[in-house]
Motif scaffolding. Structure first.
Motif, PDB file in Angstrom:
ATOM      1  N   ALA A 151       0.853  -1.169   0.002  1.00  0.00           N
ATOM      2  CA  ALA A 151      -0.085   0.125  -0.039  1.00  0.00           C
ATOM      3  C   ALA A 151       0.934   1.100  -0.032  1.00  0.00           C
ATOM      4  O   ALA A 151       2.071   1.243   0.680  1.00  0.00           O
ATOM      5  CB  ALA A 151      -0.959  -0.065   1.309  1.00  0.00           C
ATOM      6  N   ARG A 152       0.538   2.279  -0.718  1.00  0.00           N
ATOM      7  CA  ARG A 152       1.140   3.539  -0.701  1.00  0.00           C
ATOM      8  C   ARG A 152       1.379   4.173   0.775  1.00  0.00           C
ATOM      9  O   ARG A 152       0.616   4.066   1.619  1.00  0.00           O
ATOM     10  CB  ARG A 152       0.588   4.659  -1.545  1.00  0.00           C
ATOM     11  N   ASP A 154       2.156   7.231   2.677  1.00  0.00           N
ATOM     12  CA  ASP A 154       1.991   8.796   2.472  1.00  0.00           C
ATOM     13  C   ASP A 154       1.672   9.528   4.034  1.00  0.00           C
ATOM     14  O   ASP A 154       1.791   8.737   4.738  1.00  0.00           O
ATOM     15  CB  ASP A 154       1.403   9.109   1.151  1.00  0.00           C
ATOM     16  N   ASP A 162      -7.205   5.241  -3.170  1.00  0.00           N
ATOM     17  CA  ASP A 162      -6.157   5.484  -4.083  1.00  0.00           C
ATOM     18  C   ASP A 162      -4.768   4.852  -3.551  1.00  0.00           C
ATOM     19  O   ASP A 162      -3.601   5.222  -4.223  1.00  0.00           O
ATOM     20  CB  ASP A 162      -6.200   6.838  -4.370  1.00  0.00           C
ATOM     21  N   ASP A 163      -4.654   4.443  -2.238  1.00  0.00           N
ATOM     22  CA  ASP A 163      -3.363   3.748  -1.792  1.00  0.00           C
ATOM     23  C   ASP A 163      -3.380   2.247  -2.155  1.00  0.00           C
ATOM     24  O   ASP A 163      -2.337   1.727  -2.076  1.00  0.00           O
ATOM     25  CB  ASP A 163      -3.323   3.810  -0.186  1.00  0.00           C
ATOM     26  N   TYR A 164      -4.496   1.984  -2.762  1.00  0.00           N
ATOM     27  CA  TYR A 164      -4.238   0.642  -3.431  1.00  0.00           C
ATOM     28  C   TYR A 164      -4.404   0.646  -4.865  1.00  0.00           C
ATOM     29  O   TYR A 164      -5.566   0.498  -5.480  1.00  0.00           O
ATOM     30  CB  TYR A 164      -5.315  -0.229  -2.670  1.00  0.00           C
ATOM     31  N   PRO A 165      -3.450   0.561  -5.799  1.00  0.00           N
ATOM     32  CA  PRO A 165      -3.831   0.520  -7.135  1.00  0.00           C
ATOM     33  C   PRO A 165      -4.488  -0.611  -7.713  1.00  0.00           C
ATOM     34  O   PRO A 165      -4.425  -1.929  -7.247  1.00  0.00           O
ATOM     35  CB  PRO A 165      -2.371   0.333  -7.849  1.00  0.00           C
ATOM     36  N   ALA A 166      -5.432  -0.290  -8.337  1.00  0.00           N
ATOM     37  CA  ALA A 166      -6.376  -1.369  -9.094  1.00  0.00           C
ATOM     38  C   ALA A 166      -5.692  -2.481  -9.663  1.00  0.00           C
ATOM     39  O   ALA A 166      -5.101  -2.394 -10.382  1.00  0.00           O
ATOM     40  CB  ALA A 166      -7.343  -0.539 -10.307  1.00  0.00           C
ATOM     41  N   ALA A 168      -3.784  -4.567  -8.196  1.00  0.00           N
ATOM     42  CA  ALA A 168      -2.374  -5.013  -7.879  1.00  0.00           C
ATOM     43  C   ALA A 168      -2.615  -5.834  -6.387  1.00  0.00           C
ATOM     44  O   ALA A 168      -1.650  -6.402  -5.750  1.00  0.00           O
ATOM     45  CB  ALA A 168      -1.660  -3.670  -7.692  1.00  0.00           C
ATOM     46  N   ALA A 193      -9.946  -3.428  -2.087  1.00  0.00           N
ATOM     47  CA  ALA A 193      -9.088  -3.707  -2.915  1.00  0.00           C
ATOM     48  C   ALA A 193      -8.776  -5.220  -3.610  1.00  0.00           C
ATOM     49  O   ALA A 193      -8.026  -5.323  -4.622  1.00  0.00           O
ATOM     50  CB  ALA A 193      -7.702  -3.126  -2.997  1.00  0.00           C
TER      51      ALA A 193
END
Length: 496
Positions: A151-152, A154, A162-166, A168, A193
């Motif tokens: 997870a991103r 930030d 949006d911390d979890y790219p579709a 992935a 996700a």
């Protein structure tokens, strides 16, 4: 005071059963009583209570809570014999003082972890120190084996979609850094996700994250915590190629029953109810004498002195009904107060003029915090409902007259004012600090040790009768007495 949601303690832990709970009826008078002729608008009752309530008197209740803990495995946690004995002591003491007293029972869960293990697979498999989240779903018996997905990281790591790219995370185990949002929010975002499980790594220290959910119903995918060092090492390795792990979690969830204690004066206007509360439960790790035997003892002593002033005698009681509450399962997520407020009708909520909350009022390295009802500090969650600013002003004004320094504390949702604020009921109260660190400026104002926690024994075995600041306790007893005595007779400052 409950831990910050993303800093929850280790299991065993308890939480509310979301299904229907068995509850004693809320103590309410059917129709408003007439205001008494001796409505003391000059503040006489408040002054008398402040004079009569002492730390020496309230200390006997603290000593009783300590003895109860000592006789019951060292704690007074919700759902345990120690809490039941504490509730019985409060209930019986108030009954003798003439209050209308009831228990309000509700169901909670206890989590028992049998297996908590993370294994990094490869040519040389290695196990990581792991802490299963409270009320996590269990993995399959053979464990959950899958690649890690990162997870991103930030300012709000793993908190939003949006911390979890579709695409992935489908079928993978999400690796998420701790911080900025609740564990439930991190888990829900990972599950949405497509993640099959989630591992949260710490943002500081050397221990695994001790996270959890409020109930088994909140647990969607197997969830556990690891250390900062192990999390950063896994993240670095996964950034360079596939890393496969096996997550082994087994946890049993057992239903129990616990209870709130509710007591109210026999007279006073039932459409102008002054409510004051403190949580009575400790964590399993200790007796909880500051957290929150202190608030519970202070509230009990004020209630007894109010009874001595004739609160429960016909024709002598206060103008407004006063209701005292000792909540259970606060340490598990404000469950007792949430249950109480949830089963009130719209009319019953409207009849509550205000709520006063007292949690941890004798911290050994204290700061005098007053809940920031007007958001003058401009931090955190903002102002409380209309009337909260006036409650803060009343308490601040009283402390100013006594020459006691004070500062604001955000309505951050960590204590039992939360459900009242959420329902538009004005709230206020005091607090002397938990695991936060005292600054040099605060040490100069209040004394004590800069760079140390307000309560170094917070949620630990050392939260006992020996580790209290009785001067802070005495100050806050006076605050309770003044606020209860004032509002019992006069709500004009709230515009009522």
């Amino acid at each position: 005071m409950r831990a910050i949601r993303h800093r929850r303690r280790s299991i065993p832990a308890l939480a509310a059963l979301a299904a229907a709970a068995v509850a004693a009826p809320v103590l309410l008078t059917a129709a408003p009583a007439a205001a008494h002729a001796h409505d003391q608008r000059d503040g006489k009752l408040a002054r008398e209570l402040v004079e009569e309530v002492t730390a020496r008197g309230a200390y006997r209740h603290l000593a009783r809570f300590q003895r109860i803990a000592d006789a019951n495995g060292g704690n007074r946690a919700a759902g345990t014999p120690g809490h039941l004995a504490s509730a019985a002591y409060v209930h019986d003491t108030l009954k003798k003082a003439g209050y209308e007293v009831s228990y309000q029972d509700f169901d909670i869960y206890e989590a028992h972890t049998k297996t908590e293990k993370t294994t990094v697979l490869g040519a040389e498999p290695r196990e990581l120190a792991t802490a299963a989240f409270t009320f996590t779903p269990s993995t399959p018996a053979a464990g959950l084996t899958a690649p890690l997905a990162l997870a991103r990281v930030d300012e709000t790591p793993g908190c939003t979609a949006d911390d979890y790219p579709a695409g992935a995370f489908t079928g993978k185990i999400a690796l998420v850094k701790r911080g900025s949002c609740t564990f439930v929010e991190k888990q829900n975002a990972a599950a949405a996700a497509g993640a099959a499980g989630v591992i949260v790594y710490n943002h500081s220290g050397t221990t695994p994250v001790r996270g959890g959910f409020s109930s088994p119903a909140e647990g969607r995918i197997p969830s556990a915590g690891i250390t900062l060092a192990e999390g950063e090492a896994l993240a670095a390795a996964a950034a360079g190629g596939e890393v496969r792990v096996r997550l082994d979690l087994e946890q049993e969830h057992v239903r129990k029953t616990t209870r709130n204690v509710i007591a109210e004066t026999k007279g006073g206007r039932a459409d102008r109810v002054v409510t004051a509360g403190a949580h009575l439960d400790s964590v399993p790790e200790g007796p909880g004498i500051n957290d929150n035997g202190s608030g519970s003892a202070g509230l009990l002593e004020v209630a007894l002195k109010l009874a001595d002033e004739g609160a429960n005698k016909k024709g002598k009681g206060p103008a407004n009904k006063v209701r005292f509450a000792w909540w259970s399962a606060e340490e598990l997520g404000l469950l007792g107060s949430e249950h109480y407020v949830a089963q009130l009708s719209a009319r019953q909520k409207k009849d509550i003029a205000l709520y006063l909350n007292f949690d941890m009022i004798a911290s050994p390295n204290p700061v005098q915090f007053v809940y920031d009802g007007d958001d003058s500090d401009k931090t955190g969650e903002g102002a409380g409902p209309a009337g909260s600013a006036q409650i803060e002003a009343l308490i601040n004004g009283f402390l100013d007259k006594k020459g006691k320094p004070h500062e604001g504390s955000d309505f951050d949702g960590r204590s039992d004012y939360g459900p009242f604020i959420a329902n538009g009921i004005p709230a206020g109260g005091t607090f002397t600090g938990a695991e936060g660190i005292k600054t040099a400026e605060q040490a100069k104002r209040y004394g004590g040790t800069a760079g140390a926690a307000y309560d170094p024994n917070y949620h630990g075995a050392g939260d006992d009768l020996k580790n209290l600041d009785l001067k802070a306790f005495d100050t806050n007893l006076d605050v309770i007495a003044h606020a209860v005595g004032t509002y019992a007779q006069d709500l004009r400052s709230l515009g009522k």
